[in-house]
Design a protein around this motif. Sequence first.
Motif, short mmCIF file in Angstrom:
data_model
loop_
_atom_site.label_atom_id
_atom_site.label_comp_id
_atom_site.label_asym_id
_atom_site.label_seq_id
_atom_site.Cartn_x
_atom_site.Cartn_y
_atom_site.Cartn_z
N UNK A 14 0.83 -1.20 0.00
CA UNK A 14 0.00 0.00 0.00
C UNK A 14 0.87 1.25 0.00
N UNK A 15 1.94 1.22 0.77
CA UNK A 15 2.83 2.38 0.82
C UNK A 15 3.45 2.62 -0.55
N UNK A 16 3.78 1.55 -1.25
CA UNK A 16 4.39 1.71 -2.57
C UNK A 16 3.42 2.34 -3.56
N UNK A 17 2.12 2.03 -3.44
CA UNK A 17 1.14 2.62 -4.35
C UNK A 17 1.00 4.12 -4.09
N UNK A 18 1.02 4.50 -2.82
CA UNK A 18 0.98 5.92 -2.49
C UNK A 18 2.26 6.63 -2.98
N UNK A 19 3.38 5.93 -2.91
CA UNK A 19 4.64 6.51 -3.39
C UNK A 19 4.56 6.81 -4.88
N UNK A 20 3.94 5.90 -5.61
CA UNK A 20 3.79 6.12 -7.05
C UNK A 20 2.88 7.32 -7.32
N UNK A 21 1.82 7.45 -6.52
CA UNK A 21 0.94 8.61 -6.66
C UNK A 21 1.71 9.91 -6.40
N UNK A 22 2.59 9.87 -5.41
CA UNK A 22 3.39 11.05 -5.09
C UNK A 22 4.30 11.42 -6.26
N UNK A 23 4.93 10.42 -6.85
CA UNK A 23 5.81 10.65 -8.00
C UNK A 23 5.02 11.26 -9.16
N UNK A 24 3.87 10.65 -9.46
CA UNK A 24 3.05 11.13 -10.57
C UNK A 24 2.58 12.56 -10.35
N UNK A 25 2.22 12.88 -9.11
CA UNK A 25 1.75 14.22 -8.81
C UNK A 25 2.85 15.26 -8.92
N UNK A 26 4.05 14.88 -8.51
CA UNK A 26 5.15 15.84 -8.47
C UNK A 26 5.78 16.06 -9.84
#
Length: 327
Positions: free
Chosen positions: A153-165
């Motif tokens: 789950x943490x890795x999916x949020x990390x990907x969202x962070x990357x995509x947003x930034x």
Amino acid sequence: MPALNTFSHHESQSSFGEKIKSQSKALVIFLLLNGVVGAGFTNCEKKEFNKTREKKEWFSPSSLQKDTLSSEIIIIRDAGMCFYIVQEDDTLEKIWKKLQTLEEFSYLKAKRYQPRGEKRNIRGFNIPGNQLKPGLEVPIPKDKEQIKIPLEQFSSYSLEAIDGLKSDPTYGFYVKLLLAKIGNKELVNVMCAFAKSESAQKTILGGRDEIGSLEFHRWEPKYHCFSFSPYHILMEKNADGESPGPGLRAKKKLGFTNGKIYHPKYAGALFLAYWIEKTNFSSEKLVQYLNINSLKDAEQTGKIYNGSSKYGEKLWANLQYVRKTLK
């Protein structure tokens, strides 16, 4: 759409939850097709994992709100987190006992949250008692069953962070450059390894403790301030005592608050922005420190991040564990 909208502080709780649910299945398919995390991410499809995810959506991106609960208890509500405002003559023991009388914080009665005098309780308030002063906003520990986050789950949020930034006007260029060098999959691995090194109880032996088994805040006596988020990003000022350090600069430019960066999506964005600020917008140094391919690399990066090359041993062990788990 500008990245600042992606990470809007005024994003409503309902829209955030709907966004997560609507993107969940598509995100899993995207990750599998693009090889970002591999088959290990299929757990997202399992009913029990979805239940866990819904249970952990305690985050509420609401505006800052001061709340007087009694004549002796004043808190700041910030994106699902609460910060206690220290009063005259307060001690950690007094604060702990006062808060647990309220139903909202009754879970604090558990022994694991009990203050330990002048020592930090890494699973509780995580600040030495002698560092309290009137007006200081001390994070109230969350219920551990709410804040623990499975690695997938943490890795999916990390990907969202990357995509947003990636589309952020300040940091987007450097994120894209970093991705061109090491790729989405490895950057997610590195982010997860740092979070495990900072906020998981067991890191080297087994590595199975979830992120969040330790508090997401920590008082840093050397800098007289807290570090926040699963990455424990330092909120210090520079040596002049006035200008903000890299963590504060990144948080301000992204428009985040201390409470908001407890959530792994926003924490991930702050982590990357912090490194860009820390390296003074040097693409060469950014790639050098986050492209970790050996223990020597991890020791070099660990010394920059933590101040000790020994930190690199833990970081390297966690990175290998994450790579194996999310392959």
